[in-house]
Scaffold this motif. Sequence first.
Motif, mmCIF file in Angstrom:
data_model
loop_
_atom_site.group_PDB
_atom_site.id
_atom_site.type_symbol
_atom_site.label_atom_id
_atom_site.label_comp_id
_atom_site.label_asym_id
_atom_site.label_seq_id
_atom_site.Cartn_x
_atom_site.Cartn_y
_atom_site.Cartn_z
ATOM 1 N N ILE A 184 1.152 -9.923 -6.571
ATOM 2 C CA ILE A 184 -0.120 -9.636 -7.206
ATOM 3 C C ILE A 184 -0.195 -10.408 -8.503
ATOM 4 O O ILE A 184 0.609 -10.213 -9.404
ATOM 5 N N VAL A 200 -11.126 -4.308 -22.269
ATOM 6 C CA VAL A 200 -11.695 -4.891 -21.058
ATOM 7 C C VAL A 200 -13.029 -5.504 -21.427
ATOM 8 O O VAL A 200 -13.870 -4.844 -22.046
ATOM 9 N N HIS A 208 -6.960 -8.578 -5.201
ATOM 10 C CA HIS A 208 -6.144 -8.525 -6.413
ATOM 11 C C HIS A 208 -6.878 -9.011 -7.648
ATOM 12 O O HIS A 208 -6.437 -8.796 -8.763
ATOM 13 N N GLU A 209 -7.992 -9.668 -7.452
ATOM 14 C CA GLU A 209 -8.734 -10.124 -8.627
ATOM 15 C C GLU A 209 -9.667 -9.038 -9.158
ATOM 16 O O GLU A 209 -10.356 -9.235 -10.137
ATOM 17 N N VAL A 210 -9.651 -7.908 -8.472
ATOM 18 C CA VAL A 210 -10.472 -6.793 -8.923
ATOM 19 C C VAL A 210 -9.558 -5.743 -9.564
ATOM 20 O O VAL A 210 -8.534 -5.387 -8.985
ATOM 21 N N THR A 211 -9.908 -5.334 -10.763
ATOM 22 C CA THR A 211 -9.077 -4.372 -11.472
ATOM 23 C C THR A 211 -9.922 -3.178 -11.879
ATOM 24 O O THR A 211 -11.063 -3.341 -12.314
ATOM 25 N N ASN A 269 0.790 -1.217 0.000
ATOM 26 C CA ASN A 269 0.000 0.000 0.000
ATOM 27 C C ASN A 269 0.817 1.258 0.000
ATOM 28 O O ASN A 269 0.316 2.313 -0.313
ATOM 29 N N LYS A 320 2.368 0.844 -10.317
ATOM 30 C CA LYS A 320 1.526 0.385 -11.411
ATOM 31 C C LYS A 320 1.450 1.431 -12.508
ATOM 32 O O LYS A 320 1.491 1.113 -13.679
ATOM 33 N N PHE A 370 -10.177 0.462 -14.109
ATOM 34 C CA PHE A 370 -9.631 1.125 -15.303
ATOM 35 C C PHE A 370 -10.194 2.533 -15.401
ATOM 36 O O PHE A 370 -11.395 2.739 -15.211
ATOM 37 N N ASN A 427 -2.347 -10.541 -11.270
ATOM 38 C CA ASN A 427 -3.478 -9.969 -11.982
ATOM 39 C C ASN A 427 -3.192 -10.073 -13.467
ATOM 40 O O ASN A 427 -2.114 -9.723 -13.923
ATOM 41 N N LYS A 470 -14.177 -6.199 -12.884
ATOM 42 C CA LYS A 470 -13.503 -5.057 -13.482
ATOM 43 C C LYS A 470 -14.434 -3.855 -13.462
ATOM 44 O O LYS A 470 -15.622 -3.982 -13.740
ATOM 45 N N TYR A 514 -3.907 -8.450 -15.905
ATOM 46 C CA TYR A 514 -3.581 -7.238 -16.646
ATOM 47 C C TYR A 514 -2.156 -6.780 -16.390
ATOM 48 O O TYR A 514 -1.662 -5.887 -17.050
ATOM 49 N N PRO A 528 -5.973 -2.785 -4.199
ATOM 50 C CA PRO A 528 -4.981 -3.198 -3.198
ATOM 51 C C PRO A 528 -5.518 -4.229 -2.212
ATOM 52 O O PRO A 528 -4.737 -4.948 -1.595
ATOM 53 N N TYR A 529 -6.822 -4.319 -2.066
ATOM 54 C CA TYR A 529 -7.380 -5.278 -1.107
ATOM 55 C C TYR A 529 -7.767 -6.585 -1.775
ATOM 56 O O TYR A 529 -7.766 -7.629 -1.144
ATOM 57 N N GLU A 565 -5.711 3.554 -17.790
ATOM 58 C CA GLU A 565 -4.743 3.330 -16.723
ATOM 59 C C GLU A 565 -5.307 2.223 -15.854
ATOM 60 O O GLU A 565 -6.516 2.126 -15.663
ATOM 61 N N ILE A 566 -4.414 1.387 -15.356
ATOM 62 C CA ILE A 566 -4.862 0.175 -14.674
ATOM 63 C C ILE A 566 -4.520 0.263 -13.199
ATOM 64 O O ILE A 566 -3.414 0.632 -12.825
ATOM 65 N N LEU A 567 -5.480 -0.063 -12.384
ATOM 66 C CA LEU A 567 -5.244 -0.090 -10.949
ATOM 67 C C LEU A 567 -5.753 -1.423 -10.424
ATOM 68 O O LEU A 567 -6.936 -1.737 -10.545
ATOM 69 N N VAL A 568 -4.840 -2.202 -9.869
ATOM 70 C CA VAL A 568 -5.256 -3.439 -9.234
ATOM 71 C C VAL A 568 -5.694 -3.086 -7.827
ATOM 72 O O VAL A 568 -5.001 -2.364 -7.118
ATOM 73 N N MET A 573 2.350 0.737 -16.263
ATOM 74 C CA MET A 573 1.326 0.725 -17.301
ATOM 75 C C MET A 573 1.655 1.653 -18.442
ATOM 76 O O MET A 573 1.207 1.462 -19.549
#
Lengths: 308, 1214
Positions: A291, B209, B257-260, A262, A269, B262, A293, B299, A295, B254-255, B249-252, A273
Amino acid sequence: MADPAVMAGGFSAVVGRSGGGKATSSPAENYQLARRRTLQVVVSSLLTECGFESAEKAAVESLTEMIQSYISEVGRCAKAYCEHTARITPTLSDTVVTLIEMGFNVNTLPVYAKRSQRMVITAPPVTNAPVIPKALIAGQKRTHPSHIPSHFPEFPDPHTYIKTPTFREPVSDYQVVREKAASQRRDVERALTRFMAKTGETQSLFKDDITAFPLIAARPSSIPYLSALLPSELELQTLEETDSSEQDDQTDSENTPGNNLNDDPGADKENSMLPPGGVVPSVKASEENMIDNPYLRPVKKPKVRRKK
Amino acid sequence: MHEIKMNRKKDKGFESPRPFKLTHQVVCINNINFQRKSVIGFVELTIFPTVVNLNRIKLNSKQCRIYRVRVNDLEAPFIYNDPTLEVCHHESKQRNLNYFSSAYTAAVSAVDPDAGHGELVIKVPSELWKQGDEMNVLKVYIEFSLDQPKGGLHFVVPDVEGSMAERGAHVFSFGYQNSTRFWFPCVDSYSELCTWKLEFTVDASMVAVSCGDLVETVYTHDMRKKTFHYVLPIPTAASNISLSVGPFEILVDPYMHEVTHFCLPQLLPLLKHSMSYLHEIFEFYEEILTCRYPYSCFKTVFVDEAYVQVSSYASMSIFSTNLLHSALIIDQTPLTRQCLAQALAQQFFGCFISRMSWADEWVLKGISGYIYGLYLKKTFGVNQYRHWIKEELDKMVEYELKMGGVLLHPTFGGGKDKDNPTPHLHFSIKHPHTLSWKYYKMFQCKAHLVMRLIENRISMEFMLQVFNKLLSLASTASSQKYQSHMWSQMLVSTHSFLKSISNVSGKDIGPLIKQWVDQSAVVKFFGSFAFNRKRNVLELEIRQDYTSSGTQKYVGPIKVTVQELDGSFNHTLQIEENSLKHDIPCHSKSRRNKKKKIPLMNGEEVDMDLSAMDADSPLLWIRIDPDMSILRKVEFEQADFMWQYQLRYERDVVAQEESILALEKFPTPASRLALTDILEQDQCFYKVRQGACFCLAKIANSMMSTWTGPPAMKSLFTRMFCCKSCPNIVKTNTFISFQSYFLQKTMPVAMAQLRDIQNLCPKDVLNFILDLIKYNDNRKNKFSDNYYRAELIDALTNSLTPAISISNEVRTVDNLNGDVRLILEEITRSLNMEKLLPSYRNTITVSCLRAIRMLQKNGHIPSDPSLFKSYAEYGHFVDVRVAALEAVVDYTRVDRSSVELQWLLNMVQNDPAHYVRHKILSMLGKNPPFTKAAESPLCNEALVDQLWKLMNSGTSHDWRLRCDAVNLYYTLFGLTRPSCLPLPELGLVLNLKEKKAVLNPTIKPEQGPDTTEMTGNTMGVHIPVMGFTSSLDEGLITMETVSSVSMSSGVAPPPQGLKRKLDSVVGPLGSSPPEPGQVLQEEDSSKKFKIRFNTMEEDEIDMESPHDSQAFIHHHLNILERPSTPGKEPPAVDQAVLSLPVTPLPSSFSKESTSSSKHSGHHHHHHEHKKKKKKKHKHKHKHKHESKDKERDSHAFSNSPASGRSVRSPSMSD
């Protein structure tokens, strides 16, 4: 303390500038014009001496300019030599050294001066030396303190070094401060917007007087959401401060494994990216590997036999 | 068949309307061109025939250009016919909405996937269907492209320098309900589930996506593009598939990781902040549903120019980028969270669990709305939840009372009402695509309220168990990879839902369902009471209004809460047929226990000042249905002091809000005190306090003459928000306490509503607000003050009153009122500052635009729409555009400007942003330039034509927009033929042809104004004739008023006005002899109807040779482009007669048809057919009586698909 050498320098400079021959009337300029005319006479007589019958005005001007420069240079150098030896008035030897320095054979001078064909030139008309306008006197002029000999130059005018206290007692009354801040801001805003309105396109609310209440024209932007959503830079600073503290709080309270990401997950990222190559995660931090992921995974190279 | 299926499934499971089962679909889009806004790709559907000899496959596809279709590698002929492109084909002069609505419903039905229909009909090559009984897999491969799609996919390509990625260009799918057919051929039904493989090849700088798991990303050979491979193993309906491509732009998360997440370039910091609490929503839903999120990933994509704020698809949601916000923003934060919570709730119910049919939609919307409500309750508190429920209930009740009922579970056919269970509506509720958007919103609202009612009945525990059961059944079914028949377990139906409720709870909720789900409308109660001192009994009278529109009769229990001196008591009364009065025994004697504290419902005991109450009665206040367990409106009468006690001491926010509303009618010092006390109470819910502000302003205005002290709320505001040392200066902003922030925002707005005896805003209030703006200082605040400043501008707007001036005086700077000058200066400065330092979502610009419109409307500055028009242009932030458009809409109404109306309608047709188009039409509907009831110079034939064209063919790419256009048409012209049109010329033609010399007298005077230019005088002559023929006094009176108006104005709209009045007078007359034109119109419409769809049937016969699909599509596109009125006919009747074609010779017909059948170009064939039909049709107009019978015969065998039945024409089956 009129110093001839200095005067000569100043003279040439002024003449050089006003060489265009404008009709001027100030006494200082009259004085300079008179000198210049004398020089012109000198040049003309020398030309006559050399056997010219007539000369173009431009040629005479050029020669005058040259002679003036030469004399000025002699003056300047002589002054420099004299100051070098801690004097303030040039002597003959200073001038001689100067002439030698400038490549002039001094020995020929007496002969030349006594040549037969030389013409006598009337002295320039007496004009008053220009009066240096008095500087504004601000405060008492300081005399030398005792440890400085009196022949040293005087102090410059007081206005060059004296500081004048102009501040008043700061107003500490809350109401007045607020009042002031408010009206100041308002004035700045009004001036700024008026300026923008004056310099750019405007729209107006009234048909009879389009200058009353000018509105800066609405201009469509290609990406309107950016300016509407992003906080201004000023606001961003405070945002970052609060954001970082919030994030710290979260890490403290949550204690989930992998949460140590965090600290700066977004920045990593973001960097990873951005390259046009695509989703290549920077291998900077080992935590990043935790992580998984899709992507963030690297883009695969095409298989040779791959269809489509 | 169809009708039965639409009924609630009594015992059977799901029955597919299709003769095949889809199991898997591949969608491959291998080129997306942002420059040209085009898409090329193919789909491959794997289907299992469920009948022997499957010879036709019907799929959905709109606006796609189809290049080839192959079935199991064999070229297959196909037909692409979309009746919704142009709803009413031939150009009639019909123009009445009833006709359109039925034609539109028929068109939508004709391609309805839930009835097994589709726009694309593929003929299975005969080699394949001779194979006998073994069910063979068929693979249907379709190559298609989309060029500048108008619907389904939206391209956002900003006009700046750089590559597409640098420009932030992106594309995303959108639509209202099942709209996937707009961007790839599919079975566009929520009930046809299959697994998916999705491939998208995009520029290397872009991200695609889509739904499901991203398996891999592979570069193309030239390394300039990459292909995203998605696999969705969970059976999903095509309607739940979506796509978005852009340089995100991609943001994984932080809590998780299977959620992304955009977002568009540069917005990452906002994304990070806005998404920082998504995991909490996940946790909440998973916990209450005791079920894991069904998909393996999730996503969120934030896009510009979104169609709606939130749209959910399988494992992904598309949001408007305008939901993103930074930590500085207060007001947007809860809104964004709510949107996320809604999206996530729909992931479970709506995406993962789909519905069986449209009639079951309410279950999904209800459950997702209900669990979203639970989230609200948990996150924002019970007060907020109850406030929300009340708000939703009020909204819905208001809509139903105004528009007639909202029916959650429509059943079609079989019943007495025939096909239309909601005759009060001007649209059909048979399909989602024919619904008005507002109706659909209210539908969702009602759905979740009904779920709450069910919860009240069976308890929340059981409710959640039911949801869990539905989810676990579905997830078991979804894991059955190769047993596609099991997948119907993932579809919810009303029946299955009710069944699991009764299984789980053992309770019978039949009556509840019958009342609120199977039946539309709400209940309207009127309550009053009397206290019988002798019997110590409260005599309560509850009456109902169940006769006016949108109401129904309620019979059953109702809860009444009575607060007495001794405490609060609940009583359950039975509302029965004839009992109005209910006696409720009281527990306490009046004033018996003076000194005691009074116990409240929640167990709290409080001291009250009882001096205000009636000495003889122990009643403090009474509430009817306090828990909102009936969908109702209650108007209850009790004394002012009772409302005041209720406001002060009742702890329920709903009760407090009700009492605030009631106190508006009691402008007394006691009410004032009660409201002021509430305002000062920190513990009180902030929305109640906000409400109290406005109520106090209203009371103060009513008490104007007796009001003492400073203007209402001023001293309160000073005490709360101003400096101690200098009370005229507001403190520097610190919005740490949100409650006081909201109060600080609201109070000035409410104060500005105060008026003095001259009906002006009091001078000190205005100065006070100006000072607030002046001294506003946000430097030390950690939050942005943009909303606060915007509301201060709103306050200035509220303070405006009409300018005192002689009418028609030109508004100049010089005669500007001093106060208005100050206001205008503030507005100008704020608006200009926004250009230099824009605020979040440009809230200040929005408020300034509203203020300027208000200044114009009140006559302070010249009324001029040009400023708003410039702000409404594409390229401004959407909120600004909408505010500017609202001003233009208002201007259009006030100034009756046809130029602006044209400008708006032009924008509806051409604006790139779909949301803005929708918004314009809905704003025009809300604030119409004229209505069917009133006269307007705007109402003319050209406008009718234009709007007709808009809804007929101009909006075929967007269901929502088409329904908006229908709504507007309804608002402007009503259901019948617009009154500004001349009477249909057909009436006259018919009379001539039939040689029935009896021309209806109501038409006769009509010809006068049309053919001869009439002056005011001749009109005066005609009027008595009119009055005489219609023999209706009212008609005469209205006619006279019209004539006087037109004569006094001097301008000459008399022919129009006269005609219109005539029409409207004649129209509703039931007793007067029916006017021939209208009768013909009715019959005609039904006939045309048949003909039109019969042409389609005939199309299907010609399927043997492969089609030139492109040409065919072109043909359709041409239809789309073609003006729906070929050659505008002037209204004059005689000319209209001349313009009709001469009777075509029958011989020429046969010739034409034979020649066309020989024609090799197939599309051409179609064309001919159409033409022929059209001509024939016109011809029939004339020989109506002769040809009528013939026609019936010829079409007796071919069933119309408009009736909702699937058809096999004889030629198809051999």
